[in-house]
Scaffold this motif. Structure first.
Motif, PDB file in Angstrom:
ATOM      1  N   GLY A 121       0.820  -1.204   0.000  1.00 29.82           N
ATOM      2  CA  GLY A 121       0.000   0.000   0.000  1.00 29.82           C
ATOM      3  C   GLY A 121       0.852   1.250   0.000  1.00 29.82           C
ATOM      4  N   ARG A 122       0.218   2.360  -0.305  1.00 30.71           N
ATOM      5  CA  ARG A 122       0.907   3.649  -0.266  1.00 30.71           C
ATOM      6  C   ARG A 122      -0.080   4.725   0.142  1.00 30.71           C
ATOM      7  N   ALA A 123       0.455   5.802   0.723  1.00 26.97           N
ATOM      8  CA  ALA A 123      -0.401   6.892   1.188  1.00 26.97           C
ATOM      9  C   ALA A 123       0.324   8.214   1.006  1.00 26.97           C
ATOM     10  N   PHE A 124      -0.430   9.233   0.595  1.00 23.14           N
ATOM     11  CA  PHE A 124       0.124  10.558   0.346  1.00 23.14           C
ATOM     12  C   PHE A 124      -0.735  11.621   1.022  1.00 23.14           C
ATOM     13  N   VAL A 125      -0.084  12.523   1.723  1.00 20.02           N
ATOM     14  CA  VAL A 125      -0.748  13.676   2.332  1.00 20.02           C
ATOM     15  C   VAL A 125      -0.014  14.917   1.853  1.00 20.02           C
ATOM     16  N   THR A 126      -0.665  15.734   1.051  1.00 21.03           N
ATOM     17  CA  THR A 126      -0.038  16.961   0.547  1.00 21.03           C
ATOM     18  C   THR A 126      -0.952  18.135   0.867  1.00 21.03           C
ATOM     19  N   ASP A 169      -4.839  22.183   0.239  1.00 25.87           N
ATOM     20  CA  ASP A 169      -5.092  20.956   0.988  1.00 25.87           C
ATOM     21  C   ASP A 169      -5.745  19.948   0.054  1.00 25.87           C
ATOM     22  N   ALA A 170      -4.913  19.178  -0.616  1.00 26.66           N
ATOM     23  CA  ALA A 170      -5.402  18.208  -1.592  1.00 26.66           C
ATOM     24  C   ALA A 170      -5.988  16.995  -0.881  1.00 26.66           C
ATOM     25  N   PRO A 171      -6.906  16.278  -1.534  1.00 20.78           N
ATOM     26  CA  PRO A 171      -7.446  15.061  -0.926  1.00 20.78           C
ATOM     27  C   PRO A 171      -6.332  14.061  -0.608  1.00 20.78           C
ATOM     28  N   VAL A 172      -6.426  13.440   0.536  1.00 21.68           N
ATOM     29  CA  VAL A 172      -5.499  12.377   0.894  1.00 21.68           C
ATOM     30  C   VAL A 172      -5.676  11.213  -0.076  1.00 21.68           C
ATOM     31  N   TYR A 226     -11.840  19.092   3.728  1.00 20.83           N
ATOM     32  CA  TYR A 226     -11.054  17.895   3.514  1.00 20.83           C
ATOM     33  C   TYR A 226     -11.033  16.993   4.749  1.00 20.83           C
ATOM     34  N   TRP A 227     -11.481  17.488   5.913  1.00 19.33           N
ATOM     35  CA  TRP A 227     -11.611  16.635   7.095  1.00 19.33           C
ATOM     36  C   TRP A 227     -12.726  15.617   6.928  1.00 19.33           C
ATOM     37  N   GLY A 228     -13.711  15.936   6.095  1.00 18.25           N
ATOM     38  CA  GLY A 228     -14.883  15.087   5.998  1.00 18.25           C
ATOM     39  C   GLY A 228     -15.853  15.349   7.140  1.00 18.25           C
ATOM     40  N   CYS A 229     -16.825  14.460   7.287  1.00 14.48           N
ATOM     41  CA  CYS A 229     -17.874  14.624   8.296  1.00 14.48           C
ATOM     42  C   CYS A 229     -17.795  13.555   9.385  1.00 14.48           C
ATOM     43  N   GLY A 230     -16.636  12.949   9.532  1.00 14.46           N
ATOM     44  CA  GLY A 230     -16.506  11.831  10.446  1.00 14.46           C
ATOM     45  C   GLY A 230     -16.702  12.169  11.906  1.00 14.46           C
ATOM     46  N   HIS A 231     -16.436  13.407  12.313  1.00 12.74           N
ATOM     47  CA  HIS A 231     -16.582  13.764  13.719  1.00 12.74           C
ATOM     48  C   HIS A 231     -18.000  13.504  14.224  1.00 12.74           C
ATOM     49  N   ARG A 232     -18.974  13.872  13.434  1.00 14.95           N
ATOM     50  CA  ARG A 232     -20.353  13.701  13.881  1.00 14.95           C
ATOM     51  C   ARG A 232     -20.666  12.223  14.111  1.00 14.95           C
ATOM     52  N   ALA A 245      -7.557  -7.329  -6.616  1.00 11.00           N
ATOM     53  CA  ALA A 245      -8.176  -6.005  -6.748  1.00 11.00           C
ATOM     54  C   ALA A 245      -7.205  -4.924  -6.291  1.00 11.00           C
ATOM     55  N   THR A 246      -7.449  -3.713  -6.773  1.00  9.84           N
ATOM     56  CA  THR A 246      -6.702  -2.542  -6.317  1.00  9.84           C
ATOM     57  C   THR A 246      -7.713  -1.532  -5.790  1.00  9.84           C
ATOM     58  N   LEU A 247      -7.501  -1.072  -4.566  1.00  6.51           N
ATOM     59  CA  LEU A 247      -8.406  -0.131  -3.912  1.00  6.51           C
ATOM     60  C   LEU A 247      -7.706   1.219  -3.823  1.00  6.51           C
ATOM     61  N   ARG A 248      -8.360   2.266  -4.316  1.00  7.40           N
ATOM     62  CA  ARG A 248      -7.759   3.601  -4.324  1.00  7.40           C
ATOM     63  C   ARG A 248      -8.756   4.599  -3.724  1.00  7.40           C
ATOM     64  N   LEU A 249      -8.312   5.284  -2.691  1.00  8.83           N
ATOM     65  CA  LEU A 249      -9.145   6.251  -1.990  1.00  8.83           C
ATOM     66  C   LEU A 249      -8.571   7.645  -2.145  1.00  8.83           C
ATOM     67  N   ASP A 250      -9.384   8.568  -2.644  1.00  2.77           N
ATOM     68  CA  ASP A 250      -9.052  10.004  -2.609  1.00  2.77           C
ATOM     69  C   ASP A 250     -10.362  10.740  -2.345  1.00  2.77           C
ATOM     70  N   ASP A 251     -10.883  11.477  -3.304  1.00  3.80           N
ATOM     71  CA  ASP A 251     -12.214  12.067  -3.120  1.00  3.80           C
ATOM     72  C   ASP A 251     -13.288  10.988  -3.018  1.00  3.80           C
ATOM     73  N   VAL A 252     -13.080   9.908  -3.752  1.00  6.55           N
ATOM     74  CA  VAL A 252     -13.984   8.761  -3.731  1.00  6.55           C
ATOM     75  C   VAL A 252     -13.145   7.505  -3.560  1.00  6.55           C
ATOM     76  N   LEU A 253     -13.815   6.410  -3.248  1.00 11.91           N
ATOM     77  CA  LEU A 253     -13.149   5.104  -3.202  1.00 11.91           C
ATOM     78  C   LEU A 253     -13.454   4.379  -4.501  1.00 11.91           C
ATOM     79  N   THR A 254     -12.412   3.959  -5.206  1.00 12.16           N
ATOM     80  CA  THR A 254     -12.562   3.191  -6.438  1.00 12.16           C
ATOM     81  C   THR A 254     -11.903   1.836  -6.243  1.00 12.16           C
ATOM     82  N   ILE A 255     -12.651   0.779  -6.444  1.00 16.71           N
ATOM     83  CA  ILE A 255     -12.137  -0.582  -6.315  1.00 16.71           C
ATOM     84  C   ILE A 255     -12.203  -1.240  -7.691  1.00 16.71           C
ATOM     85  N   ARG A 256     -11.041  -1.586  -8.214  1.00 14.70           N
ATOM     86  CA  ARG A 256     -10.958  -2.238  -9.534  1.00 14.70           C
ATOM     87  C   ARG A 256     -10.598  -3.715  -9.325  1.00 14.70           C
ATOM     88  N   TYR A 257     -11.559  -4.563  -9.602  1.00 14.53           N
ATOM     89  CA  TYR A 257     -11.368  -5.991  -9.422  1.00 14.53           C
ATOM     90  C   TYR A 257     -10.800  -6.614 -10.697  1.00 14.53           C
TER      91      TYR A 257
END
Length: 356
Positions: free
Chosen positions: A170-175, A263-266, A307-313, A275-287
């Motif tokens: 896996g890989r992750a980017f925060v810019t 603040d770009a999407p993570v 860009y924080w999303g609504c997870g706190h609620r 499969a390859t799962l890619r998360l940024d603005d949306v989650l895309t799963i390519r099987y």
């Protein structure tokens, strides 16, 4: 029906998000707020009043610095908030270096604690918080709210189901962008002693938490940190990269910087056998075979911190749901510790550490 009386310690930016989340909980009453800046505490209480909770007038403030009547007590000393009669829990929305001391004191006072990330600025302090929770029987929760995003939850569900096959890596980017003005907004920011670090412990720790939540137990981390843009302005790092090895054998690549123009999407990508799962603005799963699954957030945030999303609620609602049902909370102090252990080695640059 239990109705929980709650105090908020720290009335700065993130506290507004907690206030909104608490206001949406039908079983919760915000009974007290506290800040060392009186105007911030008063403004918070006024917003609560506007949301339907009666606020005491400034004329009712006692010489001891708190209100002695009304629904919402306004205080300038956090230890006095812990002594407010009838409180069940406190939310810690204070600078990082205060979390451990406040959480331990609150739990010893018989209060449950939900703290903002990071739970502490050192692993030693975090372990002391967990020990206090075990000794007192009080709950300790940590705000890694991105685990509650629909996209994050779907990604984990697919990985757990086995339909994608074994994880290969896996890989992750925060810019993101944090300039000199941001660090000037609080004297604790940008310091090792009080912030505990830079981009890793403050911004990217959310992504590190998701990465380990998806890939499993980290066993080692090796990388480097640097201050590439704000040297002389901050003590801490503004850029970091690392190779993280996980118990199942997968490697995770990680990169984070506060030097981008926005603040770009993570971005998180996980490659599996089927499969390859890619998360940024949306989650895309390519099987394998061509099937593509797309998951979007149903509740989209807006404004400066979108860009924080609504997870706190969702997180705050689940915290009180679990408390009421006496079930374990998803992100207790033990569950929050692995992300802090990934951050801690960055105090040395370059760094390498076993984190098991």
């Amino acid at each position: 029906m239990n109705r929980y009386k709650v105090g908020i310690i720290g009335c700065g930016g993130i506290a507004q998000t907690h206030r909104d989340a608490l206001t949406a909980c039908p079983d919760v009453e915000i009974a007290a707020v506290c800040d060392i800046v009186p105007e911030r505490a008063a403004a918070m209480a006024e917003r609560i009043r506007q949301d339907g909770t009666r606020h005491v007038s400034p004329d009712s403030m006692t010489r001891q610095g708190h209100a002695d009547n009304g629904t919402v007590q306004v205080l300038g000393n956090w230890r006095k908030l812990l002594a407010v009669k009838g409180l069940d829990a406190v939310h810690l929305c204070t600078p990082h270096f205060l979390h451990a001391e406040m959480a331990i004191a609150a739990m010893k006072a018989g209060l449950h604690v939900l703290t903002e990330k990071p739970m502490a600025t050192s692993v030693t302090d975090a372990e002391a918080m967990n020990a206090a929770s075990a000794e007192t029987g009080m709950r300790l929760g940590v705000c890694f709210q991105n685990r509650y995003n629909a996209t994050s939850r779907r990604m984990r569900a697919v990985l757990e189901s086995g339909v994608a096959g074994a994880v290969r890596g896996g890989r992750a980017f925060v810019t993101w962008s944090r300039g000199a003005d941001y660090y000037a907004s609080g004297p604790w920011r940008g310091t090792w002693k009080e912030e505990g670090g830079g981009v890793m412990i403050n911004q990217a720790i959310h992504t590190l938490d998701l990465l380990q939540w998806m890939l499993g137990k980290p066993v080692s981390v090796k990388g480097s940190v640097d201050t590439r843009l704000l040297s002389g302005v901050i003590e801490v790092e503004d850029t970091a990269e690392a190779l993280i090895r996980f118990e199942g054998g997968a490697n995770g690549l990680f990169y984070a910087t506060n030097n981008y123009c926005t603040d770009a999407p993570v971005q998180i990508e996980i490659v599996c056998e089927r499969a390859t799962l890619r998360l940024d603005d949306v989650l895309t799963i390519r099987y394998d075979g061509g099937k593509v699954e797309t998951v979007r957030e149903s509740d989209v945030a807006s404004g400066e911190k979108a860009y924080w999303g609504c997870g706190h609620r969702a997180l705050v609602a689940d915290w009180y749901r679990a408390m009421k049902s006496e079930e374990p909370f998803l992100i207790d102090g033990k569950a929050a510790l692995p992300a802090l252990k990934l951050v801690a080695p960055a105090f040395n640059s370059p760094f390498a550490s076993a984190v098991a």
